[in-house]
Design an enzyme around this catalytic site. Structure first.
Site, PDB file in Angstrom:
ATOM      1  N   VAL A 107       0.871  -1.181   0.000  1.00 29.25           N
ATOM      2  CA  VAL A 107       0.000   0.000   0.000  1.00 29.25           C
ATOM      3  C   VAL A 107       0.903   1.224   0.000  1.00 29.25           C
ATOM      4  O   VAL A 107       1.639   1.436   0.963  1.00 29.25           O
ATOM      5  CB  VAL A 107      -0.913   0.044   1.243  1.00 29.25           C
ATOM      6  CG1 VAL A 107      -1.928   1.181   1.130  1.00 29.25           C
ATOM      7  CG2 VAL A 107      -1.607  -1.280   1.471  1.00 29.25           C
ATOM      8  N   HIS A 108       0.860   2.008  -1.065  1.00 28.21           N
ATOM      9  CA  HIS A 108       1.751   3.165  -1.091  1.00 28.21           C
ATOM     10  C   HIS A 108       1.185   4.381  -1.804  1.00 28.21           C
ATOM     11  O   HIS A 108       1.707   5.476  -1.648  1.00 28.21           O
ATOM     12  CB  HIS A 108       3.070   2.789  -1.777  1.00 28.21           C
ATOM     13  CG  HIS A 108       2.956   2.713  -3.267  1.00 28.21           C
ATOM     14  ND1 HIS A 108       2.412   1.635  -3.914  1.00 28.21           N
ATOM     15  CD2 HIS A 108       3.286   3.605  -4.244  1.00 28.21           C
ATOM     16  CE1 HIS A 108       2.430   1.854  -5.217  1.00 28.21           C
ATOM     17  NE2 HIS A 108       2.943   3.043  -5.447  1.00 28.21           N
ATOM     18  N   ARG A 109       0.134   4.236  -2.585  1.00 23.07           N
ATOM     19  CA  ARG A 109      -0.357   5.377  -3.359  1.00 23.07           C
ATOM     20  C   ARG A 109      -0.860   6.485  -2.441  1.00 23.07           C
ATOM     21  O   ARG A 109      -1.378   6.223  -1.357  1.00 23.07           O
ATOM     22  CB  ARG A 109      -1.458   4.941  -4.324  1.00 23.07           C
ATOM     23  CG  ARG A 109      -0.915   4.145  -5.488  1.00 23.07           C
ATOM     24  CD  ARG A 109      -1.943   3.913  -6.566  1.00 23.07           C
ATOM     25  NE  ARG A 109      -1.338   3.175  -7.678  1.00 23.07           N
ATOM     26  CZ  ARG A 109      -0.765   3.744  -8.733  1.00 23.07           C
ATOM     27  NH1 ARG A 109      -0.718   5.051  -8.819  1.00 23.07           N
ATOM     28  NH2 ARG A 109      -0.244   3.000  -9.682  1.00 23.07           N
TER      29      ARG A 109
END
Length: 343
Positions: free
Chosen positions: A195-197
């Site tokens: 999860v990085h956006r």
């Protein structure tokens, strides 16, 4: 021909490995500029060490994703190097900064992964893709769908369908990764999540995504991007006992873990494709994707940030036995080199 390639984040480093080799074999001169959009060692330097990449000729070390902060220094490099072409990859701020800098200097642009669209203009990546495509003289598309999109939009540059250079890297490095690095658990018994956006690390969305991951009845390996880890800590977002929060993994360690997972849950565009090539089912924590075909064939499920939908999708995820080949055959870099060499 002298090509100036702009890279700045993890997927771009991976893609540059087969490209650099293909350019050398074709007798093309390449100068690599690393913006420093990713600067953490596990997100940057480790790639050059593990993949045997040549050191960038220009390491700007900007340590920021800020678009405007990147553009002027890239322009300075273009001015100093006088390349025949600036090559940009994907849809990041480094991509857009490289394209804007080249346009300002009057140097032709080649865009790798041209024509991809998610249809979601709230995504900065979507807006970046569209702007870069309008600036590019050469549009290097991963598939016919992308080329058709560009024709429908009336984009003026020359289009070439070459396949996806990430397939070249994945097919080359995944067997090496599995040989060198053991998976975090027995193959097929765990979920890998990323999860990085920007949208997904906003506290409320991240809380809902983590809630879903924490409700799974299997182990979740979560290598956390520094931005994600920071929000988890500052917002006191609780993780279930099944979620193993880890530091970012080196490329080979991550490829080994992901390619041997039962399911991949992600908001990454690139990892959706890699999951397909690994033949691992994917659950995408976004409302849309630019890799539409993975959803059409049933290998990828979109769940946005709905925790219940995430649990159901991971539980039922299976890779389709009759999944067709998508996005190339592992020879995209050679095709790109041939196209550039013919200019």
């Amino acid at each position: 021909m002298k090509i100036l390639t702009v890279v700045g984040n993890r997927p771009q480093f991976v893609k540059s490995a087969p490209l650099g080799e293909a350019f050398r074999e074709a007798g093309l001169e390449e100068v690599v500029v690393h913006t420093g959009q990713h600067w953490d060692d596990e997100l940057s330097r480790v790639f050059f060490e593990e993949l045997g990449l040549a050191e960038p000729a220009h390491r700007l070390d900007l340590r920021t994703p800020d678009l405007h902060a990147m553009t002027a220094p890239i322009r300075a490099v273009i001015d100093a190097e006088s390349p025949d072409l600036v090559l940009v990859l994907g849809d990041t701020n480094s991509t857009l900064a490289g394209a804007r800098a080249a346009a300002a200097e009057g140097v032709p642009i080649a865009h790798v992964e041209a024509g991809l669209r998610s249809g979601d203009l709230s995504m900065p990546e979507e807006r970046a893709r569209m702007e870069v495509d309008t600036l590019a003289a050469l549009l290097l598309c991963p598939d016919e769908r992308s080329a058709a999109t560009l024709r429908d939009e009336g984009v003026p540059g020359r289009t070439a369908v070459v396949g996806d250079v990430m397939a070249d890297a994945t097919l080359r490095f995944a067997p090496i990764a599995r040989e060198r690095v053991p998976p975090p658990h027995s193959p097929g018994t765990y979920v890998v999540a990323t999860v990085h956006r920007e949208a997904n690390v906003r506290p409320e969305r991240l809380r809902r995504i983590v809630q879903g991951l924490s409700q799974l009845d299997e182990t979740v390996v979560l290598p956390a991007h520094p931005r994600t880890a920071s929000v988890l800590e500052t917002e006191l977002i609780p993780l279930g006992e099944n979620v193993e929060l880890r530091e970012p993994l080196g490329y080979l360690a991550f490829a080994s873990a992901a390619s041997q997972a039962r399911v991949i849950a992600t908001d990454s565009g690139g990892l959706q494709k890699e999951a397909y090539w690994y033949r691992v089912p994917c659950v995408t924590m976004r409302p849309s994707t630019e890799w539409v075909d993975t959803v059409v064939v049933g290998a990828n499920l979109l769940v946005d940030d709905d925790p219940d939908a995430l649990v159901a999708a991971v539980g039922s995820a299976r890779f389709p036995a009759e999944a067709p080949p998508l996005y190339g055959d592992g020879h995209a870099a050679g095709r790109i080199a041939s196209v550039l060499g013919s200019l």
